[in-house]
Scaffold this active site. Structure first.
Site, PDB file in Angstrom:
ATOM      1  N   LYS A 153       0.810  -1.215   0.000  1.00 19.81           N
ATOM      2  CA  LYS A 153       0.000   0.000   0.000  1.00 19.81           C
ATOM      3  C   LYS A 153       0.845   1.268   0.000  1.00 19.81           C
ATOM      4  CE  LYS A 153      -4.381  -1.597   1.882  1.00 19.81           C
ATOM      5  NZ  LYS A 153      -5.342  -1.492   2.971  1.00 19.81           N
ATOM      6  N   LYS A 167      -6.812 -10.845  -6.657  1.00 20.31           N
ATOM      7  CA  LYS A 167      -7.976 -10.977  -5.796  1.00 20.31           C
ATOM      8  C   LYS A 167      -9.093 -10.051  -6.281  1.00 20.31           C
ATOM      9  CE  LYS A 167      -9.039 -10.461  -1.071  1.00 20.31           C
ATOM     10  NZ  LYS A 167      -8.721  -9.923   0.231  1.00 20.31           N
ATOM     11  N   LYS A 178     -12.343  -4.109  -4.353  1.00 20.29           N
ATOM     12  CA  LYS A 178     -13.087  -2.888  -4.662  1.00 20.29           C
ATOM     13  C   LYS A 178     -12.182  -1.818  -5.232  1.00 20.29           C
ATOM     14  CE  LYS A 178     -13.718  -2.900   0.262  1.00 20.29           C
ATOM     15  NZ  LYS A 178     -14.772  -3.108   1.227  1.00 20.29           N
TER      16      LYS A 178
END
Ligand code: TRP
Length: 332
Positions: free
Chosen positions: A111, A194, A197
């Site tokens: 991230k 994966k 969203k």
């Protein structure tokens, strides 16, 4: 005794991955265990959130929990920021967490990307907050997906360090609650990523709120390979897209993957996709209908969260007090 804790972040559209990988399994856990399911809004703000959207997403996840069959009479449902023990315990536990452990966390590395110095402290200490979520309730089992296993491992290490420091067994070491097949739902555009969203393409995921037509279209367009469907599990090895679609089918149908493979063996993707779309719609549509009904009654959703907060407060504030006493913080 088993006490289960888990959480979902209120960051935008809930998708099939959230449902099959988490919420659907939680529903069945309620039968046998004491469950606490949280909407982890404090985790969500480790990346930038629009205030209005954050609030409405929190209610949306609440509605999704209820619509999927989480029973608020039996199970505690609340939003993380409403219970103060989570943040207070995060400080206490951060004093038992070597920086080296946090440096190993792969999610942070992903991230934060190349701009590590610009990443916020909250993103870095995210796993300590997650450990606090779990340990504030002395939860014994935590249903998590593959991507959160490292964080759960860290929570165990922190709990163990605390116990060792004070030579007690205050915290049970939380264990992962593993489910059978298809806990990991992959992107419809790339079977190796994966379902998420944050994927740019909405065609990579099926949102719980998608219409019938859109679900049909997304499944029709889902990436496949040029072969027909296999007759054995082993043949799925280098066929991530086929594995994903069959996995989704098996999870939605509550049938073992082996059985589904037998049923579908030799079919072409076109006909399998028709069956998959039908099945998906039949399972998702009732949930999205209920969810929309709940969302029309925001006061009801807030009442559920308030009741959950009170119960969560009760358990966690008692534990927090004991933790502070063990550490030697003067209680007045
Ligand atoms: N970090 C988890 C995720 O993004 C959510 C989460 C927060 C969680 N606190 C938790 C999951 C405690 C299990 C237990 O999926």
């Amino acid at each position: 005794m088993k006490r289960i804790f888990s959480g979902v972040q209120p960051t935008g559209n809930l998708h099939l991955g959230n449902y099959l990988g988490a919420i659907k399994n939680w529903v069945s856990l309620q039968k046998d265990f004491e469950c606490i399911f949280c909407i982890v809004d404090l985790h969500a703000i480790t990346i930038k959130q629009d205030p209005k959207e954050l609030e409405s997403n929190t209610l949306e996840v609440t509605a999704a929990y209820l619509a999927s069959g989480i029973n608020p009479k039996k199970t505690i449902i609340f939003n993380q920021s409403s219970v103060y023990a989570h943040t207070e315990l995060t400080w206490l536990l951060s004093c038992f967490t070597p920086i080296g452990w946090l440096n190993r966390m792969t999610q942070f590395k992903e991230k934060a990307g190349k701009k590590k110095d610009a990443a916020v402290l909250g993103l870095y200490s995210y796993p300590v907050l997650m450990a606090s979520d779990i340990l504030a309730y002395k939860a014994t089992h935590v249903p998590v997906g593959e991507d959160q296993k490292q964080h759960l491992e860290l929570a165990r290490d922190i709990a163990n360090t605390f116990n060792q420091t004070y030579s007690n067994n205050f915290f049970p070491l939380p264990e992962p609650q593993i489910f059978g097949e298809a806990t990991r739902v992959m992107s419809l555009r790339n079977g190796e990523d994966k379902m998420s969203k944050s994927d740019e393409s909405d065609y990579s995921r099926i949102n719980i709120t998608d219409t019938k037509d859109l679900i049909n279209l997304k499944i029709q367009k889902a990436k496949t390979d040029p072969h027909s469907l296999p007759s054995k599990k082993e043949e799925l090895e280098n066929r991530p897209e086929a594995a994903n679609l069959l996995g989704i089918y098996s999870a939605l149908k509550n049938e073992k993957l082996d059985k589904v493979i037998k049923e579908m063996s030799g079919k072409d993707f076109l006909s399998f996709k028709k069956l998959l779309a039908e099945l998906t719609i039949s399972k998702i549509e009732p949930i999205s209908k209920k969810m929309n009904d709940y969302l029309k009654n925001k006061d009801y959703l807030k009442k559920i969260l308030k009741e959950g907060k009170e119960k969560a407060d009760d358990i966690s504030s008692k534990n927090l007090l004991e933790i502070k006493k063990i550490i030697g913080l003067l209680i007045i």
